[in-house]
Structure formats: structure tokens, C-alpha cells
Design an enzyme around this catalytic site. Structure first.
Site, short mmCIF file in Angstrom:
data_model
loop_
_atom_site.label_atom_id
_atom_site.label_comp_id
_atom_site.label_asym_id
_atom_site.label_seq_id
_atom_site.Cartn_x
_atom_site.Cartn_y
_atom_site.Cartn_z
N CYS A 2 -8.67 -7.45 1.14
CA CYS A 2 -10.11 -7.36 1.26
C CYS A 2 -10.59 -8.49 2.17
O CYS A 2 -9.81 -9.32 2.60
CB CYS A 2 -10.80 -7.48 -0.10
SG CYS A 2 -10.32 -6.21 -1.29
N ARG A 41 -14.16 -4.13 1.04
CA ARG A 41 -13.31 -3.89 -0.11
C ARG A 41 -12.24 -2.84 0.15
O ARG A 41 -12.52 -1.76 0.67
CB ARG A 41 -14.17 -3.45 -1.30
CG ARG A 41 -13.37 -3.29 -2.59
CD ARG A 41 -14.26 -2.89 -3.75
NE ARG A 41 -13.49 -2.79 -4.98
CZ ARG A 41 -13.64 -1.82 -5.88
NH1 ARG A 41 -14.55 -0.90 -5.71
NH2 ARG A 41 -12.91 -1.81 -6.97
N LEU A 42 -11.01 -3.20 -0.22
CA LEU A 42 -9.93 -2.25 -0.40
C LEU A 42 -9.79 -2.06 -1.91
O LEU A 42 -9.39 -2.97 -2.61
CB LEU A 42 -8.63 -2.77 0.20
CG LEU A 42 -7.39 -1.88 0.02
CD1 LEU A 42 -7.55 -0.57 0.78
CD2 LEU A 42 -6.13 -2.62 0.48
N SER A 43 -10.15 -0.90 -2.42
CA SER A 43 -10.29 -0.69 -3.86
C SER A 43 -8.92 -0.67 -4.55
O SER A 43 -8.05 0.13 -4.19
CB SER A 43 -11.02 0.62 -4.14
OG SER A 43 -12.29 0.62 -3.53
N ILE A 44 -8.76 -1.54 -5.56
CA ILE A 44 -7.53 -1.60 -6.34
C ILE A 44 -7.84 -1.43 -7.83
O ILE A 44 -7.26 -0.59 -8.51
CB ILE A 44 -6.79 -2.94 -6.12
CG1 ILE A 44 -6.49 -3.15 -4.63
CG2 ILE A 44 -5.52 -2.99 -6.95
CD1 ILE A 44 -5.52 -2.17 -4.04
N ILE A 45 -8.78 -2.24 -8.35
CA ILE A 45 -9.15 -2.20 -9.77
C ILE A 45 -10.58 -1.69 -9.88
O ILE A 45 -11.45 -2.09 -9.11
CB ILE A 45 -9.03 -3.61 -10.40
CG1 ILE A 45 -7.57 -4.09 -10.33
CG2 ILE A 45 -9.51 -3.60 -11.85
CD1 ILE A 45 -7.38 -5.50 -10.83
N GLY A 67 -8.77 -10.73 -3.57
CA GLY A 67 -7.60 -11.09 -4.36
C GLY A 67 -7.47 -10.28 -5.63
O GLY A 67 -8.08 -9.23 -5.80
#
Length: 206
Positions: A2, A41-45, A67
């Protein structure tokens, strides 16, 4: 991956455009007078509910993070037990509530890889933090009382080459923190927090 950025004097639109490749899923901004924060944002959670910036319950503290916080489940239980109301399932939200309870010392409670920024609107204080191993990058430029920060140097005004940094690169094939190749830009060292208030900065290890 991100990207985060911010400035104590202006907007972050151009800075965010320089970071769009770090976060293709979404982008967001926050502004409080002249202070602005931004996140790509790179969506992970919490794919649906974790867009940034994220505010505390009354909007007096705002966070952006690049992070992942590994001890987020334990922190969430602790924060809810202390009376905080978390609106998302995103690990980033824990940071703003930890800051409410611990101030700039919040970073010492985190286990993970992170570069984060928290705006404390009550104190007019901006706090930056970087994980202990420096996995996530965080650069800043403090000139004339103004602070700018970003996940990449390309999002900051650059200026002249730092000859000490160039010498280090030629000798060691790397540039040690806090130096960068540009004289007016610095890297926040791993395991450190930076606090900006009234135009002045203080950097310390956590």
C-alpha cells in the site's frame, strides 16, 4: 503493498497520484485545515470495510497505514475491553485507538511490518512510526516547519543530491537511514517514531 502520504501544509492529490501503483484497489484522503493525509490501498484484511484514512470514535484522531499488524486480534480484544468501539475488522483501526491510550508510545505495542501516520487533531500533532526491521518504507521532508511524508521518494519534492549519501552508495551499494539520495529528504529509521508539532520535529527510538 500500500502507499501512504501526507503534508502539514497543503493537499495530497499529486502525492497520491505518484503512489497509485502501490494501492490499486482504493484511495482516500483526509483534510483538517492545512493538514492532509492520503492512502492508496491494496486490500488484504477487511476487504469491504478497511478503506483508509480511518478515524477514532469522535474523529479527533486519524490514521493511515502501509503494512500488517500480526497481533491485531489480541489488540482488538484489549481495546474493546477498555471501552473502544471498533467499526471495522481492519488491523489499521487498532492503531488509532492504541494512540488514544498510549500516545506516541503506541508503536511499541505493535508486532508486524508497518509504516503509519496518525494525526492528533486535539494536540495538532502528527506522528509517524516505522516497524522495527524497516520492512515498510517511510520517507519525510522537513523544511521551513512544513513536514511531508510518503512511502516513496517520488512523492516528495527532491532538491539537491546529498553527497554523503552518494558516497555511502558508492562504498556500500546502499544508503543507510536516515540518509536518502536527496539532501532535504530523510528515511525514518526502523523502530523509530517522529512527532511533528508547531513546525518542530522530534525523532526517537521506540
Amino acid at each position: 503493498m500500500c502507499g501512504i502520504c501526507g503534508t502539514t501544509n497543503g493537499r495530497v492529490d499529486e502525492m497520491l497520484r505518484a503512489l497509485v501503483h502501490r494501492g490499486p484497489d482504493s484511495g482516500g484522503t483526509y483534510s483538517d485545515g492545512t493538514l492532509s493525509l492520503g492512502a492508496r490501498r491494496l486490500s488484504i484484511i477487511d476487504l469491504a470495510g478497511g478503506d483508509q484514512p480511518i478515524e477514532n470514535e469522535d474523529g479527533t484522531c486519524v490514521v493511515v497505514q502501509n503494512g500488517e499488524i500480526y497481533n491485531y486480534p489480541e489488540l482488538r480484544r484489549e481495546l474493546e475491553g477498555a471501552g473502544h468501539r471498533l467499526r471495522t475488522r481492519c488491523d489499521t483501526e487498532a492503531l488509532v485507538h492504541l494512540y488514544e491510550d498510549h500516545g506516541p508510545g503506541f508503536a511499541a505495542r505493535l508486532r508486524g511490518m508497518f509504516a503509519a501516520a496518525i494525526w492528533d487533531a486535539r494536540r495538532r500533532r502528527l506522528v509517524l512510526a516505522r516497524d522495527r526491521y524497516g520492512i515498510k518504507p517511510l520517507y519525510y521532508r522537513h523544511v521551513g516547519g512544513e513536514l511531508r511524508f510518503a512511502s516513496e521518494l517520488r512523492a516528495l519534492p527532491r532538491g539537491e543530491i546529498d553527497l554523503d549519501a552518494l558516497e555511502a552508495f558508492l562504498a556500500f551499494n546502499s544508503i543507510p537511514a536516515p540518509l536518502t539520495i536527496f539532501r532535504e529528504c530523510r528515511k525514518l529509521p526502523p523502530g523509530h517514531v517522529l512527532a511533528w508539532e508547531a513546525g518542530e520535529i522530534a525523532v526517537r527510538r521506540f
